[in-house]
Design an enzyme around this catalytic site. Sequence first.
Site, PDB file in Angstrom:
ATOM      1  N   GLN A 128      -3.047  47.687  59.857  1.00 53.16           N
ATOM      2  CA  GLN A 128      -3.298  46.271  60.140  1.00 53.16           C
ATOM      3  C   GLN A 128      -4.297  45.700  59.141  1.00 53.16           C
ATOM      4  O   GLN A 128      -5.432  46.162  59.064  1.00 53.16           O
ATOM      5  CB  GLN A 128      -3.830  46.092  61.565  1.00 53.16           C
ATOM      6  CG  GLN A 128      -3.983  44.640  61.985  1.00 53.16           C
ATOM      7  CD  GLN A 128      -4.506  44.503  63.402  1.00 53.16           C
ATOM      8  OE1 GLN A 128      -5.707  44.590  63.615  1.00 53.16           O
ATOM      9  NE2 GLN A 128      -3.614  44.282  64.359  1.00 53.16           N
ATOM     10  N   GLY A 129      -3.874  44.704  58.376  1.00 57.65           N
ATOM     11  CA  GLY A 129      -4.739  44.039  57.407  1.00 57.65           C
ATOM     12  C   GLY A 129      -5.112  42.652  57.882  1.00 57.65           C
ATOM     13  O   GLY A 129      -4.597  41.653  57.360  1.00 57.65           O
ATOM     14  N   SER A 131      -8.806  41.862  59.418  1.00 55.74           N
ATOM     15  CA  SER A 131     -10.233  41.595  59.232  1.00 55.74           C
ATOM     16  C   SER A 131     -10.612  41.552  57.752  1.00 55.74           C
ATOM     17  O   SER A 131     -10.000  42.234  56.912  1.00 55.74           O
ATOM     18  CB  SER A 131     -11.073  42.662  59.938  1.00 55.74           C
ATOM     19  OG  SER A 131     -10.813  42.681  61.323  1.00 55.74           O
ATOM     20  N   SER A 163      -6.917  50.119  59.832  1.00 54.50           N
ATOM     21  CA  SER A 163      -6.679  51.409  60.480  1.00 54.50           C
ATOM     22  C   SER A 163      -5.571  52.188  59.780  1.00 54.50           C
ATOM     23  O   SER A 163      -4.463  51.685  59.606  1.00 54.50           O
ATOM     24  CB  SER A 163      -6.300  51.203  61.950  1.00 54.50           C
ATOM     25  OG  SER A 163      -7.285  50.456  62.617  1.00 54.50           O
ATOM     26  N   GLU A 246      -1.824  43.488  71.391  1.00 59.18           N
ATOM     27  CA  GLU A 246      -2.951  44.387  71.178  1.00 59.18           C
ATOM     28  C   GLU A 246      -3.867  44.411  72.382  1.00 59.18           C
ATOM     29  O   GLU A 246      -4.374  45.462  72.781  1.00 59.18           O
ATOM     30  CB  GLU A 246      -3.714  43.947  69.922  1.00 59.18           C
ATOM     31  CG  GLU A 246      -4.853  44.870  69.535  1.00 59.18           C
ATOM     32  CD  GLU A 246      -5.534  44.442  68.252  1.00 59.18           C
ATOM     33  OE1 GLU A 246      -6.005  45.323  67.523  1.00 59.18           O
ATOM     34  OE2 GLU A 246      -5.600  43.230  67.984  1.00 59.18           O
TER      35      GLU A 246
END
Length: 384
Positions: A128-129, A131, A163, A246
């Site tokens: 996951q990109g 933040s 992550s 999520e």
Amino acid sequence: MDLSCSAEDEEFRARLREWLAEVLPGLPAKPSPGDWPGRRAYDLGWQRRLYDAGYAGLHWPVDAGGRGATPTRHLIFLEETENAGAPYVGANFVGLLHAGPTIAAEGSPEQRARWLPPVLRGEEVWCQGFSEPDAGSDLASLRTRAWRDGDDYVVSGSKLWTSHAEVADWCELLVRTDPRAPKHRGISWLALPMDAPGITVRPLRTLTGSAEFAEVFLDEVRVPVAHRVGEENDGWRVTMVTLSFERGTAFAGEVVACRRVLRQLACEARKNGRWDDVPLRRGLGRLNAEFRALWRLTQWNVSESEHTGAVPGVGGSVFKLRYSQARQELYDAAAEVLGPEALDLGREWTVDRLSSLSYTIAAGTSQIQRNIVAERILGLPKGR
């Protein structure tokens, strides 16, 4: 919401228990916490076993490659696999719990056909990109830029807390495609191939010594426009779908795990004499009630999202807010029960206690969840 178990549901439970009893003893040893390539192979191997046995994507829609199971059977699956000590989603939690459901809900038929089957078969891992270093909790302040060049976007910027980026094949990436638009309206959601030229991954070591997070640097990386999920500049809405999964349903298995840990703590307290401590015993009883209530809320969220065909609602924020705190309290109680042994990093409970500290930040900070609850459930005015 009817989550009572029918005779067919109990037959499903019995078959699942039989299958777990057959396959779990034959699993290879779990790799060490720092061996992420090994853990990737281990987690994907388990996913392939689920796929071959007909349990992969149990609750996903049939037209997304899933089984279209009822909420009740999905929850039975989560309970039985966790109670049996089966592997969890591991390195591919983004693909199975975030990106996959988002693509199933928002992707084109071609995108669903390309990306969902490899996730279910245990062939590809997603990260996951979202933040960024300077955005903090304000996700919409992201600065990673993407501009059109023919049939591609050219992407430059950086991401933080990505992550499993070092073992991922794909990244669900948020980029700013219109810097002149209001910050929530100029964002797009892209599927980024992690082997594209111009990507640099730098692992980040956590308090527990693991490196499941990374910084990702993007230097004029080309991403096909066909990899955009949703319309250009509509990425914030698509992101809300991702975050709803999520917060609303992705933690369901962890609630079962926490209830199992609580039972283990009670057994440990009886063995080492701590059970005679009345305040401690009362605290464990309160935590038992907390996690029973959280499981009921999980049932509601899963039922809402699957029974109606919609994404999880704001109940996910209620759940995430309370679960984050309850998990920390659980491992504080573990420290009381274990005493000096709680300082041993070789014990799984100790590592879990340290990792629990991140839960009030991960998947949306508790401050953000309080704002959502205040504005969207209680109807309070937005803060100035």
